[in-house]
Design an enzyme around this catalytic site. Structure first.
Site, PDB file in Angstrom:
ATOM      1  N   CYS A 101       9.806  26.389  15.109  1.00 46.62           N
ATOM      2  CA  CYS A 101       9.168  27.601  15.656  1.00 46.62           C
ATOM      3  C   CYS A 101      10.219  28.607  16.085  1.00 46.62           C
ATOM      4  O   CYS A 101      11.420  28.338  16.077  1.00 46.62           O
ATOM      5  CB  CYS A 101       8.243  27.249  16.819  1.00 46.62           C
ATOM      6  N   ASP A 104      12.429  27.638  19.112  1.00 47.60           N
ATOM      7  CA  ASP A 104      13.477  26.675  18.750  1.00 47.60           C
ATOM      8  C   ASP A 104      14.762  27.381  18.333  1.00 47.60           C
ATOM      9  O   ASP A 104      15.865  26.940  18.684  1.00 47.60           O
ATOM     10  CB  ASP A 104      13.017  25.790  17.591  1.00 47.60           C
ATOM     11  N   CYS A 164       4.156  24.607  18.439  1.00 47.73           N
ATOM     12  CA  CYS A 164       5.136  25.210  17.532  1.00 47.73           C
ATOM     13  C   CYS A 164       4.497  26.017  16.405  1.00 47.73           C
ATOM     14  O   CYS A 164       5.004  27.081  16.033  1.00 47.73           O
ATOM     15  CB  CYS A 164       6.033  24.138  16.934  1.00 47.73           C
TER      16      CYS A 164
END
Length: 217
Positions: A101, A104, A164
């Site tokens: 995602c 991240d 995510c």
């Protein structure tokens, strides 16, 4: 248009933190991210040696991490950082990697203590969004108006599914309007704020000791 709520960081951390991870899980996750950042599959026994734990204990801990990706040989190829292509391109040490995602891409350079180049398409228009990310923050963001979408997950048995998969880059708040209309209760926040969120999540979910606190596996 819903933008940054002053309490969204704490609400999101609380929603994702179902139970405090044990010491083995913390060491395993940090080590796994660093091993994956080399750009090659990770064997369970290699991970066990890295964290000085028995392979059986590592396998038991991995069983509680259902989003972990494996190849046909049973080697780990993804957990947050992944070797399988996603929209979120993440280049570290000249290794082309991917993440699950948008957040991240902003969180992992600090955990790895490595600068990264990030490129991801606007979820609405497909236009590329590019930036550099390191332990000091986000640099050279293009376009500067980019934002990140956030949702509060109800069921975090699969963090990737519940969270995510809905955390995207958009080129601007205006580009996110249609997506927000389809996702009541969702938010968009500036990329710089999403970087700060990554630090909050790391401190809460992985026990800190990342970007600025150093100390890892």
């Amino acid at each position: 248009m819903q933008t940054k709520n002053p309490d969204i960081f704490a609400e999101l951390a609380d929603a994702l933190e179902t139970a405090p991870p044990d010491a083995l899980r913390l060491r395993l996750t940090r080590a796994l991210l660093r091993l994956l950042a080399r750009g090659a599959p990770v064997r369970v026994d290699e991970l066990a040696v890295t964290i000085e734990s028995a392979p059986s204990e590592v396998r038991a801990s991995l069983a509680a991490m259902p989003d972990t990706e494996y190849d046909v040989e049973g080697r780990i190829i993804g957990y947050g950082i992944t070797l399988r292509p996603t929209p979120h391109h993440f280049e570290v040490n000249q290794q082309q990697l991917y993440t699950w995602c948008a957040v991240d891409t902003l969180m992992f350079p600090g955990i790895l203590d490595r600068a990264a180049r990030v490129e991801s398409p606007c979820h609405a228009t497909g236009a590329p969004i590019r930036m550099g990310v390191d332990v000091s923050g986000v640099h050279e963001l293009d376009p500067s108006t980019a934002v990140v979408s956030l949702v509060l997950p109800n069921d975090v048995r699969s963090v990737r599914t519940a969270f995510c998969n809905e955390v995207h880059f958009f080129a601007s708040p205006q580009a996110a309007e249609a997506w927000l209309a389809e996702h009541p209760g969702a938010h968009v926040i500036p990329v710089a704020d999403a970087y700060d969120l990554g630090e909050v999540l790391f401190d809460r979910l992985l026990g800190g000791s990342g970007p600025k606190g150093k100390g890892c596996c």
